[in-house]
Design a protein around this motif. Structure first.
Motif, PDB file in Angstrom:
ATOM      1  N   VAL A  45       0.833  -1.221   0.000  1.00 53.21           N
ATOM      2  CA  VAL A  45       0.000   0.000   0.000  1.00 53.21           C
ATOM      3  C   VAL A  45       0.859   1.260   0.000  1.00 53.21           C
ATOM      4  CG1 VAL A  45      -2.036  -1.015   1.112  1.00 53.21           C
ATOM      5  CG2 VAL A  45      -0.265   0.022   2.524  1.00 53.21           C
ATOM      6  N   LEU A  62       3.509   1.818  -1.548  1.00 54.01           N
ATOM      7  CA  LEU A  62       3.934   2.071  -2.923  1.00 54.01           C
ATOM      8  C   LEU A  62       2.743   2.498  -3.781  1.00 54.01           C
ATOM      9  CD1 LEU A  62       6.677   1.816  -4.180  1.00 54.01           C
ATOM     10  CD2 LEU A  62       6.127  -0.506  -4.862  1.00 54.01           C
ATOM     11  N   LEU A  63       1.616   1.828  -3.556  1.00 52.02           N
ATOM     12  CA  LEU A  63       0.430   2.127  -4.371  1.00 52.02           C
ATOM     13  C   LEU A  63      -0.157   3.504  -4.053  1.00 52.02           C
ATOM     14  CD1 LEU A  63      -1.356  -1.358  -4.340  1.00 52.02           C
ATOM     15  CD2 LEU A  63       0.058  -0.377  -6.141  1.00 52.02           C
ATOM     16  N   MET A  64       0.092   4.002  -2.843  1.00 50.67           N
ATOM     17  CA  MET A  64      -0.423   5.327  -2.471  1.00 50.67           C
ATOM     18  C   MET A  64       0.525   6.441  -2.909  1.00 50.67           C
ATOM     19  SD  MET A  64      -2.233   4.997   1.263  1.00 50.67           S
ATOM     20  CE  MET A  64      -0.800   4.481   2.162  1.00 50.67           C
ATOM     21  N   LEU A 100       3.668   7.546  -7.909  1.00 52.54           N
ATOM     22  CA  LEU A 100       4.517   6.875  -8.894  1.00 52.54           C
ATOM     23  C   LEU A 100       3.634   6.357 -10.026  1.00 52.54           C
ATOM     24  CD1 LEU A 100       6.674   4.919  -6.335  1.00 52.54           C
ATOM     25  CD2 LEU A 100       7.635   6.462  -8.028  1.00 52.54           C
ATOM     26  N   SER A 101       4.081   6.570 -11.269  1.00 50.87           N
ATOM     27  CA  SER A 101       3.292   6.098 -12.407  1.00 50.87           C
ATOM     28  C   SER A 101       3.538   4.614 -12.647  1.00 50.87           C
ATOM     29  CB  SER A 101       3.681   6.886 -13.658  1.00 50.87           C
ATOM     30  OG  SER A 101       4.986   6.523 -14.043  1.00 50.87           O
ATOM     31  N   ALA A 102       2.710   4.025 -13.511  1.00 45.09           N
ATOM     32  CA  ALA A 102       2.885   2.613 -13.867  1.00 45.09           C
ATOM     33  C   ALA A 102       4.274   2.396 -14.469  1.00 45.09           C
ATOM     34  CB  ALA A 102       1.801   2.198 -14.857  1.00 45.09           C
ATOM     35  N   THR A 106      -3.959  -0.292 -15.107  1.00 45.14           N
ATOM     36  CA  THR A 106      -5.373  -0.475 -14.744  1.00 45.14           C
ATOM     37  C   THR A 106      -5.529  -0.867 -13.274  1.00 45.14           C
ATOM     38  OG1 THR A 106      -5.278  -2.793 -15.406  1.00 45.14           O
ATOM     39  CG2 THR A 106      -6.042  -1.228 -17.064  1.00 45.14           C
ATOM     40  N   GLY A 107      -4.438  -1.229 -12.634  1.00 43.48           N
ATOM     41  CA  GLY A 107      -4.509  -1.658 -11.238  1.00 43.48           C
ATOM     42  C   GLY A 107      -5.016  -3.083 -11.095  1.00 43.48           C
ATOM     43  N   TYR A 108      -4.900  -3.849 -12.183  1.00 42.65           N
ATOM     44  CA  TYR A 108      -5.393  -5.232 -12.188  1.00 42.65           C
ATOM     45  C   TYR A 108      -4.805  -6.032 -11.022  1.00 42.65           C
ATOM     46  CZ  TYR A 108      -6.358  -9.934 -13.933  1.00 42.65           C
ATOM     47  OH  TYR A 108      -6.787 -11.232 -14.052  1.00 42.65           O
ATOM     48  N   ARG A 109      -5.668  -6.574 -10.182  1.00 40.19           N
ATOM     49  CA  ARG A 109      -5.298  -7.379  -9.007  1.00 40.19           C
ATOM     50  C   ARG A 109      -4.527  -6.595  -7.937  1.00 40.19           C
ATOM     51  NH1 ARG A 109      -5.052 -13.435  -9.441  1.00 40.19           N
ATOM     52  NH2 ARG A 109      -6.868 -13.840 -10.736  1.00 40.19           N
ATOM     53  N   ARG A 113      -5.215  -2.901  -7.403  1.00 38.07           N
ATOM     54  CA  ARG A 113      -6.177  -1.920  -6.868  1.00 38.07           C
ATOM     55  C   ARG A 113      -7.563  -2.472  -7.179  1.00 38.07           C
ATOM     56  NH1 ARG A 113      -2.656   2.842  -6.588  1.00 38.07           N
ATOM     57  NH2 ARG A 113      -1.009   2.592  -8.118  1.00 38.07           N
ATOM     58  N   PRO A 114      -8.180  -3.214  -6.218  1.00 43.20           N
ATOM     59  CA  PRO A 114      -9.445  -3.902  -6.520  1.00 43.20           C
ATOM     60  C   PRO A 114     -10.578  -2.936  -6.873  1.00 43.20           C
ATOM     61  CG  PRO A 114      -8.970  -3.966  -4.166  1.00 43.20           C
ATOM     62  CD  PRO A 114      -7.755  -3.405  -4.824  1.00 43.20           C
TER      63      PRO A 114
END
Lengths: 253, 306
Positions: free
Chosen positions: A90, A92-94, A97-99, A247-250, A252-253
């Motif tokens: 989390v 890192l996801l917050m 940072l771009s894909a 897309t956040g596949y798996r 970012r639900p």
């Protein structure tokens, strides 16, 4: 672009494997050296695959590339699944940072671990049989492309896996056999026709064959085919991984 | 930065997991500089909403902006403006406390110039003596402090504390309250979710109550309490009689000869209630009244315990 964020993640990923060097670098080196000792000793005198190239010399590039790709895969996949299982992904996801930044940092760290192991193994190999070096550029290009492709595949596997068990299955039932059975210990010309034909659709075969070509200037396929297949596989895996990250596949639900 | 008075604006946010509507058109704003409480029973959609604000969960429809920055189109600016303390005790096992904080700052583009701030956070959260330890070695309370420090490393103007005091001892809870108050006093917008309703009552200026994915209430804490149409009367009685039939449904608890009645403020004056109890034969030993707490309001609105 968040250059500093990208650099931070890259350095963190490098430091992550650096902190457990015995497990991440030394272990794979010892494994490859054992293969070299066993196969080189048993078959070294009896087999010659390419004219003028001893069997021991023949398998060294294969073993190096096998270690590079296995460890590039292990680096990204284990880092990601650990972060997922521990929950610290989390952070890192917050972060802003771009894909592409996430992708670049993870994959580069995976390639670097592969290169480090490859370099150490090359040093060991040099002690056993000094290898010729036909083309530095080919060796380097194949290392980066193959290490990159497997690092990206590790990223995909890490995203898809929901527990360590899933990853272990992917590693043991796909990556290991695919890297093992793609010409590390033999030329595909010694295979029955069906398997020889099938090998021409196996990207792992081109990774090993192209890398070996860099040393000896001969291979089962042309260097152009090896570069194209490995690069194409890298590009395909990258497109999938970037789509997943974007897309956040798996993740970012 | 776009001109807006809202720290966080949430417009028509919907999220469905399979057939479950986790959020069903939630819409409200949190003002800049506010200490805001987000309450709701388990499964109300609080965590999903926080996840959506933080970019951890994808919404099906709607729009979220942090300080006016759309959290999808301008995700970098929105995320830089936001610090989130997650509910779970999550940590990176490979690095020390100080390393983790520096890495986290780095993700936000904050380099060495933020190191003094990191040292200040370590001091203020009583983590300085543990700065070199790996987080795995720390107690649950210490891990919680690290999470708070991690959320603040990039000096975000908006901070979300997702159940920061869940499972912590009283002393740490007090420390965290003090720290949250200080943050707020320094101008940070603080959004708090908690199961301890007295915590929200004590700290928050406005409160939103979510229930089954919908916004049930959004008012100032004082207003939300005043809006409650009931008050409570605790009686200690002597005698083995039956309560008048009109009062029996008002009993909310009985304990050692005393009982608590929930009375309608307008329709059931206390004087009349006492008269009717006496009329039923009881001797009244003791009388106490209390105003509703946030918990009472919460129960009224959601029909559940927090």
């Amino acid at each position: 672009m968040n250059v500093f964020g990208f650099r931070t993640l890259l350095v963190k990923e490098i430091r992550r494997f650096w902190k457990v060097l015995v497990q991440t670098v030394l272990s794979p080196v010892v494994t490859a050296v054992l293969y070299l000792a066993v196969f080189g000793h048993v078959l070294g005198e009896r087999m010659q695959v390419f004219p003028g190239v001893s069997y021991t010399a023949f398998i060294i590039p294969g073993l190096i590339m096998m270690s590079v790709i296995q460890n590039a895969f292990a680096n990204t996949s284990s880092s990601l699944i650990q972060s997922k299982m521990m929950g610290n992904l989390v952070f890192l996801l917050m972060a802003p940072l771009s894909a592409w930044e996430l992708f670049g940092a993870y994959v580069l760290a995976g390639i670097l671990r592969g290169v480090l192991i490859g370099t150490v193994l090359y040093g060991f190999g040099w002690l056993v049989v000094p290898l010729p070096l036909h083309s530095w550029a080919a060796v380097l290009a194949m290392t980066v492309l193959a290490g990159g492709a497997l690092a990206v595949l590790g990223l995909i596997a890490g995203i898809l896996a929901e527990k360590f068990d899933h990853l272990a299955a992917f590693q043991n039932f796909f990556i290991m056999p695919a890297s093992f059975l793609s010409g590390v210990f033999y030329s595909i010309h010694t295979l029955p026709e069906f398997w020889r034909g099938l090998s021409h659709y196996n990207p792992f075969f081109y990774m090993i064959d192209g890398f070996r070509w860099g040393f000896f200037g001969v291979g089962d396929a042309t260097i152009a085919a090896s570069l194209l297949w490995t690069g194409g596989f890298f590009a395909l895996c990258s497109a999938i991984a970037l789509w997943m990250l974007q897309t956040g596949y798996r993740l970012r639900p | 930065m776009p001109v807006t008075s809202d720290a966080i604006s949430i417009e028509g946010v919907r999220k469905t997991y399979g057939t479950l509507k986790a959020l069903d058109g939630v819409e409200f704003s949190i003002r800049r500089g506010e200490f805001f409480g987000l309450l709701g029973p388990n499964g109300a959609g609080k965590s999903t909403l926080i996840g959506i604000i933080a970019g951890l969960v994808r919404m099906d429809a709607g729009r979220v902006a942090v300080l006016g920055h759309d959290n999808r189109r301008e995700y970098r600016a929105a995320r830089r403006a936001l610090g989130v303390v997650p509910q779970e005790l999550v940590f990176d096992p490979f690095f020390s406390v100080r390393e983790c904080l520096r890495i986290q700052a780095g993700y936000y583009g904050c380099g060495r110039e933020y190191w003094p701030w990191i040292e200040r956070l370590l001091d203020e959260l009583d983590l300085a003596s543990k700065a070199g330890a790996t987080i795995r070695q720390l107690s649950g309370g210490m891990k919680r402090r690290v999470l708070i420090a991690q959320a603040l490393v990039h000096k975000p103007p908006v901070v979300i504390l997702d159940e920061p005091t869940a499972g912590v001892d009283v002393e740490l809870r007090r420390t965290l309250w003090r720290f949250a108050r200080k943050l707020h006093a320094e101008g940070t917008t603080v959004v708090l979710t908690t199961h301890y309703l007295e915590e929200a009552e004590e700290l928050c200026q406005r409160i939103a109550i979510l229930d089954r994915g919908r916004l049930k209430a959004l008012e100032g804490t004082g207003q939300i309490l005043a809006r409650h149409p009931f008050r409570f009367l605790r009686l200690t009685l002597d005698g083995d009689f039956r309560l008048p039939p009109g009062l029996e449904p008002c009993v909310v608890s009985r304990l050692n000869g005393s009982l608590e009645l929930k009375l309608k403020r307008e329709e059931q004056p206390i004087g009349e209630v006492l008269e009717s109890v006496r009329g039923a034969g009881f001797r009244i030993v003791d009388v106490r009244t209390r105003e509703p707490t946030l918990e009472d309001v919460f129960l009224e609105l959601t029909g559940e315990r927090a």
